[in-house]
Design a protein around this motif. Structure first.
Motif, mmCIF file in Angstrom:
data_model
loop_
_atom_site.group_PDB
_atom_site.id
_atom_site.type_symbol
_atom_site.label_atom_id
_atom_site.label_comp_id
_atom_site.label_asym_id
_atom_site.label_seq_id
_atom_site.Cartn_x
_atom_site.Cartn_y
_atom_site.Cartn_z
ATOM 1 N N GLY A 17 0.839 -1.202 0.000
ATOM 2 C CA GLY A 17 0.000 0.000 0.000
ATOM 3 C C GLY A 17 0.860 1.232 0.000
ATOM 4 O O GLY A 17 1.949 1.242 0.585
ATOM 5 N N GLY A 18 0.352 2.257 -0.673
ATOM 6 C CA GLY A 18 1.137 3.471 -0.881
ATOM 7 C C GLY A 18 1.538 4.172 0.402
ATOM 8 O O GLY A 18 2.664 4.660 0.514
ATOM 9 N N SER A 19 0.619 4.231 1.388
ATOM 10 C CA SER A 19 0.959 5.032 2.578
ATOM 11 C C SER A 19 2.120 4.410 3.340
ATOM 12 O O SER A 19 3.008 5.110 3.832
ATOM 13 C CB SER A 19 -0.266 5.199 3.482
ATOM 14 N N GLY A 120 -5.525 9.297 1.502
ATOM 15 C CA GLY A 120 -6.562 9.042 0.494
ATOM 16 C C GLY A 120 -7.855 8.574 1.128
ATOM 17 O O GLY A 120 -8.685 9.377 1.563
ATOM 18 N N THR A 121 -8.010 7.256 1.215
ATOM 19 C CA THR A 121 -9.275 6.744 1.757
ATOM 20 C C THR A 121 -9.423 7.047 3.246
ATOM 21 O O THR A 121 -10.524 6.945 3.775
ATOM 22 C CB THR A 121 -9.389 5.222 1.519
ATOM 23 N N ASP A 122 -8.323 7.433 3.905
ATOM 24 C CA ASP A 122 -8.459 7.862 5.310
ATOM 25 C C ASP A 122 -9.308 9.131 5.380
ATOM 26 O O ASP A 122 -9.917 9.420 6.410
ATOM 27 C CB ASP A 122 -7.098 8.049 6.003
ATOM 28 N N PHE A 201 -4.798 -4.614 -5.655
ATOM 29 C CA PHE A 201 -5.942 -5.332 -6.242
ATOM 30 C C PHE A 201 -7.222 -5.203 -5.402
ATOM 31 O O PHE A 201 -8.015 -6.132 -5.313
ATOM 32 C CB PHE A 201 -5.618 -6.823 -6.410
ATOM 33 N N ARG A 202 -7.362 -4.032 -4.737
ATOM 34 C CA ARG A 202 -8.627 -3.830 -4.037
ATOM 35 C C ARG A 202 -9.666 -3.386 -5.057
ATOM 36 O O ARG A 202 -9.307 -2.879 -6.130
ATOM 37 C CB ARG A 202 -8.458 -2.768 -2.941
ATOM 38 N N PRO A 203 -10.990 -3.546 -4.753
ATOM 39 C CA PRO A 203 -12.012 -3.190 -5.746
ATOM 40 C C PRO A 203 -11.833 -1.779 -6.298
ATOM 41 O O PRO A 203 -12.056 -1.534 -7.488
ATOM 42 C CB PRO A 203 -13.323 -3.342 -4.968
#
Ligand code: GMT
Length: 366
Positions: A17-19, A120-122, A201-203
């Protein structure tokens, strides 16, 4: 700032993951500059170089039958509090706000300078969950500084949490991520174009869309698709490849701590995400001299400019295939490849980005 440098605690997720990548590489660079850097994570971060002078501090997940599950937030807060005292930390910098910002706030309140980096999604997904929003917002409000990896994410953070985030983009190591055309023969047949995608590969990454766009490209060009990584959508991507009759030209490559060896061999990088605050893998491709075709979402336009790639509408696979064919068929391809690397080095050079974080730390330390 002390003469011998700072004592810094960084907090990150250790996996793919990027973070986690951004935090581990920043920790490594700061430690090599002479700062004492401690990286708090449940296991040794995947992308922390083996010989790094940054020290991994494990965060345990003690299990007691009375709990409904492992109490990560509390365990991290307790570990930070105890270790910060023992190690004499000057500042704690968390990556990915949920639950790291709240855990650090719980550990220190406002007694130690805290810096939080939003990824991001955080902000957009997890942080908006009613179960997490309040504590995260309070922790961000109390921090000495909040940073965001793109202007788009900073704007979203303002809307979601009311915080003003300083934009510090992600960095890429130009020594590591560089063109490696000699490796292409390891992944593609003679005369084939090598298209690469890398993710968890998350949705949200829409890996099956990459396969669908590739099937359109493959009708017009000898090409191979290498999908680097793994995750929940791997099975669906395999199924789509079989259904569209392209399975023999799609290679699934397991995750590797050395993605540079694959990216440097590619001709083109594809990203079909429905959300992406930055697009770290796209940046790594650009530094490797590989143009990018990506969806125009979030902060991707701040990384993939018209000189180094193409942006298409989310879900428009025809446009994605056309953009790929256009780039690969362009007589300007060698120049675009050169510009991709130049752009990555100019704007996202690690020295520049590390300096930006050190400025944030200096202000946070008052
Ligand atoms: O927010 C996430 O989905 C997780 C995070 C991660 O750990 O992979 O990804 C985000 O942070 C990366 C590093 O800053 C960015 O390159 C990604 O664009 C971003 N992902 C999303 O915004 C979906």
């Amino acid at each position: 700032m002390r003469r011998e440098g700072l004592r810094l605690g960084l907090v990150a997720y250790p996996g793919l993951g990027g973070s986690g990548t951004v935090a581990a590489e920043l920790a490594d660079r700061l430690a090599r500059m002479g700062h004492r850097v401690y990286l708090f994570a449940t296991s040794r971060p995947f992308r922390l170089p083996e010989a790094s002078p940054a020290v991994h501090v494990p965060v345990d997940l003690p299990y007691y039958p009375v709990f409904p599950g492992p109490l990560y937030t509390l365990s991290l807060a307790g570990t930070l509090e105890r270790e910060a005292r023992r190690l004499g930390l000057d500042l704690v910098h968390t990556h990915y706000a949920v639950p790291h910002a709240a855990a650090a706030y719980l550990a220190f309140g406002e007694s130690l300078p805290l810096v939080h980096t939003l990824h991001g999604t955080d902000v957009s997904v997890v942080g908006m969950d009613p179960a997490f929003h309040g504590p995260t917002r309070r922790a961000l409000e109390a921090a000495r500084a909040v940073t965001a990896v793109s202007r788009a994410l900073a704007q979203e953070a303002k809307r979601a949490f009311g915080v003003e985030a300083v934009v510090v983009p992600n960095a890429v190591d130009p020594e590591r991520f560089r063109p490696r055309p000699e490796r292409k023969r390891l992944y593609a047949e003679e005369g084939e174009w090598l298209l690469v995608h890398a993710s968890n590969f998350r949705p949200i990454k829409r890996v099956p869309d990459i396969v669908r766009a590739f099937a359109k490209i493959r009708k017009r060009l000898p090409a191979r698709l290498l999908l680097l990584g793994t995750g929940p959508e791997e099975e669906e991507a395999r199924r789509v490849a079989a259904e569209l009759g392209v399975a023999s030209w799609v290679t699934f490559h397991p995750p590797t701590p050395h993605p540079e060896e694959v990216l440097g061999a590619a001709d083109l990088f594809l990203l079909a995400s429905e959300e992406e605050s930055f697009g770290q893998a796209a940046l790594e491709a650009l530094a490797s001299g590989v143009p990018v075709v990506a969806t125009a979402v979030g902060g991707v336009a701040e990384v993939v400019t018209p000189e180094v790639g193409r942006l298409v509408e989310l879900g428009d696979l025809e446009a994605m295939a056309e953009a790929a064919l256009d780039l690969l068929g362009s007589p300007r391809l060698p120049e675009i490849r050169r510009r991709a690397r130049e752009w990555a080095l100019l704007r996202f050079h690690p020295e520049r980005i590390t300096r930006a974080y050190l400025e944030v730390y200096a202000k946070a330390l008052g």
